[in-house]
Design an enzyme around this catalytic site. Structure first.
Site, short mmCIF file in Angstrom:
data_model
loop_
_atom_site.label_atom_id
_atom_site.label_comp_id
_atom_site.label_asym_id
_atom_site.label_seq_id
_atom_site.Cartn_x
_atom_site.Cartn_y
_atom_site.Cartn_z
CB THR A 134 -9.60 -1.84 -5.61
OG1 THR A 134 -9.46 -2.70 -6.74
CG2 THR A 134 -8.48 -0.82 -5.62
CE LYS A 188 -3.33 -1.62 0.75
NZ LYS A 188 -4.51 -0.88 1.21
CG HIS A 197 -7.38 2.36 2.92
ND1 HIS A 197 -7.24 1.19 3.61
CD2 HIS A 197 -8.42 2.17 2.09
CE1 HIS A 197 -8.17 0.33 3.21
NE2 HIS A 197 -8.90 0.91 2.27
CB SER A 241 -10.10 -6.28 -2.32
OG SER A 241 -11.05 -5.92 -1.36
CD GLN A 283 -7.71 -6.29 2.20
OE1 GLN A 283 -8.52 -6.21 1.28
NE2 GLN A 283 -8.07 -6.16 3.46
NE ARG A 327 -8.56 7.25 -5.26
CZ ARG A 327 -7.89 7.25 -4.10
NH1 ARG A 327 -6.60 7.00 -4.08
NH2 ARG A 327 -8.52 7.52 -2.97
NE ARG A 376 -3.05 8.52 -9.31
CZ ARG A 376 -3.12 7.66 -8.29
NH1 ARG A 376 -2.29 6.63 -8.21
NH2 ARG A 376 -4.03 7.81 -7.36
CG ASP A 420 -0.86 1.81 -1.22
OD1 ASP A 420 -0.87 2.77 -0.43
OD2 ASP A 420 -1.60 0.82 -1.08
C1 LIG Z 1 -12.17 1.89 -4.73
C2 LIG Z 1 -11.09 1.48 -3.78
C3 LIG Z 1 -11.27 0.34 -3.01
C4 LIG Z 1 -10.28 -0.06 -2.12
N1 LIG Z 1 -10.46 -1.22 -1.42
C5 LIG Z 1 -9.48 -1.67 -0.60
C6 LIG Z 1 -9.60 -2.90 0.08
O1 LIG Z 1 -10.58 -3.61 -0.08
N2 LIG Z 1 -8.59 -3.27 0.90
C7 LIG Z 1 -7.46 -2.53 1.07
O2 LIG Z 1 -6.56 -2.92 1.82
N3 LIG Z 1 -7.32 -1.36 0.43
C8 LIG Z 1 -8.28 -0.91 -0.40
N4 LIG Z 1 -8.12 0.27 -1.08
C9 LIG Z 1 -6.89 1.05 -0.88
C10 LIG Z 1 -5.84 0.69 -1.92
O3 LIG Z 1 -5.42 -0.66 -1.81
C11 LIG Z 1 -4.58 1.57 -1.81
O4 LIG Z 1 -4.08 1.52 -0.49
C12 LIG Z 1 -4.73 3.01 -2.22
O5 LIG Z 1 -5.90 3.29 -2.93
C13 LIG Z 1 -3.49 3.37 -3.02
O6 LIG Z 1 -3.55 4.63 -3.54
P1 LIG Z 1 -3.86 4.97 -5.10
O7 LIG Z 1 -5.30 4.68 -5.28
O8 LIG Z 1 -3.52 6.42 -5.11
O9 LIG Z 1 -2.96 4.14 -5.98
C14 LIG Z 1 -9.09 0.70 -1.98
C15 LIG Z 1 -8.91 1.84 -2.76
C16 LIG Z 1 -9.89 2.22 -3.66
C17 LIG Z 1 -9.64 3.44 -4.51
#
Ligand SMILES: Cc1cc2nc3c(=O)[nH]c(=O)nc-3n(C[C@H](O)[C@H](O)[C@H](O)COP(=O)(O)O)c2cc1C
Length: 410
Positions: free
Chosen positions: A100, A273, A297, A128, A149, A352, A332, A328
């Site tokens: 993230t 991913k 995502h 991230s 990542q 999250r 929860r 992913d």
């Molecule tokens: C605030 C936020 C920032 C994220 N930043 C990235 C990122 O920099 N690179 C990436 O591959 N995925 C990013 N994601 C996606 C997450 O890695 C993931 O795929 C997704 O949020 C998983 O679902 P969940 O939030 O329901 O667990 C981000 C998600 C959130 C909520």
């Protein structure tokens, strides 16, 4: 770079955090509620929101309710093994912290705090590209396993630099995110006027009395937060400037040729991913990819794509056990992990929920999130009559769609 709390500090924060959530931090959803109360609305929504109508965001969570667990308690599962082997390492838990960007917005030194919690729980942490600490700073803490990542940029030299830095800093795996080459249309951020770094009007600050602990905790950080990996040594880079440039850095022309190029560059485990299509999944195997993450995502990119749990069975069938498939999106509950593993995943990632844990109590909050999932997973397996994760399969589930009219399915 924001400083992560030292270990002793983290402990006292832990106690504060636990006091703060008292009887309310009993589930991931409950910790999410606490985070909602802790964070200014634009910051909470930045994490919580999805793209456009948030169809895919909602479907991710709802899809888990489309399956029921079919227990066989007479199997007698007195001792349960929650561990899983991934890329030559045994993880104590089939739940990994996903990447993230800007975790440092939720807690000072957020990435390092979350990575420490993951390492203590015996699982992996994925940094991230958009972290607020550098690739090297996270590595210097010694947390492991650590994954990195990356994106493919128009300037392949920039991607190469990220990959070489991750290799030099001893990262265990590289994750290429494939679904973010154009930025998703996140309408909550537009509505809230969310900017990077966040700035608030005097009126907004007046309405934020309940958010005072976050404001106090972050007061020194906010002006300094940056996408640390994009700054050259000794150089300070304006976060707003990078955020603005990000869209133009990414290459929407990303293709298998780039994957092949990256494969040649990175010697360790390489994961893709953002995979949803079984044909794309199948293509990854002959190209030497070591693992896939079925992901949309978190519903933040292309709205209207399927829930990841719904996309998983076809991807798993296309891969047929040749490389590990992870998932992913919307995980929860420990029971959600059971469902994903029954449908062909070897492990799940959460994003999250770890940000919610961070917002409430930093490292201790993320530890709490992982511990809740571990306990829920262990309980669910015990009640299912399952001793080892490898015993999970489609015979452990029943689809709700088989029995309910469509209007009764969330
Ligand atoms: C605030 C936020 C920032 C994220 N930043 C990235 C990122 O920099 N690179 C990436 O591959 N995925 C990013 N994601 C996606 C997450 O890695 C993931 O795929 C997704 O949020 C998983 O679902 P969940 O939030 O329901 O667990 C981000 C998600 C959130 C909520």
């Amino acid at each position: 770079m924001p400083e992560a709390p030292k270990s002793g500090e983290a402990e006292s924060i832990a106690k504060q955090g636990i006091r703060a959530w008292g009887r309310s931090g009993y589930s991931l959803a409950a910790i999410g509620d606490l985070a909602r109360r802790t964070l200014p609305r634009p910051v909470f929504d930045f994490a919580d929101g999805g793209a456009e109508d948030e169809y895919s965001l909602c479907r991710n969570e709802a899809a888990f309710a489309g399956h029921e667990l079919l227990p066989r308690p007479l199997n007698g599962a007195a001792d349960r093994d929650l561990s899983v082997e991934l890329f030559g390492r045994r993880l104590a838990l089939p739940v990994i912290i996903g990447p993230t960007g800007l975790s440092g917005l939720f807690w000072p030194g957020g990435e390092i705090a979350a990575a420490r919690a993951a390492a203590s729980a015996g699982t992996a942490f994925c940094l991230s590209h958009g972290s607020t600490c550098t690739i090297e700073a996270l590595a210097a803490t010694g947390v492991a396993p650590r994954w990195m990542q990356v994106f493919v940029y128009r300037d392949r030299g920039l991607t190469r630099a990220f990959v070489e830095r991750a290799a030099a800093a001893g990262y265990d795996a590289l994750v290429l995110t494939t679904d973010n080459q154009l930025l998703g249309n996140r309408e909550r951020d537009i509505r809230n006027g969310f900017s990077i770094p966040p700035s608030f009007t005097a009126l907004q600050i007046l309405g934020m009395t309940g958010k005072l602990p976050w404001l106090l905790r972050m007061r020194r950080e906010l002006g300094r937060i940056t996408f640390a990996n994009y700054a050259k040594p000794g150089e300070t880079v304006e976060l707003a400037a990078i955020a603005g440039r990000m869209a133009s850095l990414l290459d929407p022309g990303l293709s298998w040729r780039d994957v092949d190029w990256l494969r040649g560059l990175w010697k360790g485990p390489l994961l893709l991913k953002g995979i949803l299509h079984p044909l794309e999944a199948a293509e990854a195997v002959p190209r030497g990819i070591d693992g896939l993450i079925v992901s949309n995502h978190g519903g933040r990119q292309l709205d209207g794509v399927p829930a990841t749990l719904d996309a998983l069975p076809a991807v798993a069938a296309a891969i047929d056990g040749r490389i590990p498939v992870l998932l992913d999106g919307g995980v929860r509950r420990g029971g959600d992990v059971v469902k994903a593993l029954s449908l062909g995943a070897v492990a799940c990632l959460i994003a999250r929920p770890q940000l919610w844990g961070l917002a409430v109590a930093g490292e201790a909050g993320v530890a709490r999130v992982l511990d809740i999932l571990r306990r829920e997973l262990d309980r669910a397996l015990g009640l299912m009559g399952i001793t080892r994760l490898a015993e999970l399969g489609p015979d452990c589930l029943r689809s709700v769609r088989e029995s309910l009219p469509p209007d009764r399915i969330r």
